[in-house]
Scaffold this motif. Structure first.
Motif: not given
Length: 226
Positions: A78-81, A96-98, A157-159
């Protein structure tokens, strides 16, 4: 038969990844929060699976429904708000992190037993150049004007988690892809790449050979050097 699970596969990059991997001969299980949005995936020949990456029970049920698993594509995000420091708070960051980070861990950890039974286990995590500090700080790059903190931090964080998973799972091929600035719902379809171009790296990494790269970050042109 290669069984592949793709999260967030009801539209855009996830759906196009499903189409291309089905074309490559994979049996694709298309994970999505609402199976009622899965008609396009069904039309491709994918098996629709209810899967909400923020819900452990949903993740466990989805994995339990699979007959086998060889390739996991963690695409949901998700992009988030929050887009500036003025609208940023801890809840926006956590939201977003979740999905973008913890969601990958939920799905991957649940999938590990099935992947370990595969003769050629592959994991592809979909990140973004927006998570790459060099791109964020280089004027002229597509990523440079992006002000959002949660999305950029989550993709960074994904990287990092991809590199760590690759080190912990040496018999797997675990890599991370950058779709690039692709026209999707994320950006109001303003990206200059097509969804096919945006899935080039993800598809290539999903099809990687058993002696192929692991722990690497790729865009459609190849490896992005750290």
């Amino acid at each position: 038969m290669t069984h592949t699970l793709i999260t967030g596969a009801n539209k855009s990059l996830g759906l196009e990844t499903a189409r291309r991997l089905i074309e490559a001969g994979h049996t694709v299980h298309a994970g999505m929060r609402d199976p009622d949005t899965g008609d396009a995936a069904r039309a491709l020949g994918a098996h629709v699976v209810q899967l909400d990456v923020t819900d452990q029970a949903s993740v466990d049920a989805a994995i339990a429904s699979l007959p086998a698993l060889d390739v996991l594509v963690n695409n949901a995000g998700i992009l988030g708000t929050s887009f500036t420091t003025d609208d940023l708070d801890a809840d926006a960051m956590q939201h977003v992190l979740d999905t973008n980070v913890v969601g990958i861990v939920r799905v991957t950890q649940a999938a590990l037993p099935l992947l370990r039974d595969s003769q050629h286990p592959v994991i592809v995590n979909v990140s973004s150049g927006v998570g790459w500090p060099r791109f964020l700080s280089t004027e002229g790059r597509d990523e440079f004007p992006v002000p959002a903190i949660p999305y950029a931090a989550s993709k960074a964080a994904v990287i990092a988690l991809t590199v760590q998973y690759a080190k912990n799972l040496p018999s797997f091929r675990v890599n991370v892809s950058d779709p690039g600035y692709t026209a999707t719902d994320f950006n109001g379809h303003h990206g200059h790449q097509t969804v096919t171009e945006g899935t080039d790296a993800t598809v290539a990494l999903a099809l990687v050979a058993a002696d192929g790269p692991t722990g690497e970050f790729h865009d459609r042109h190849g490896r992005i050097d750290y």
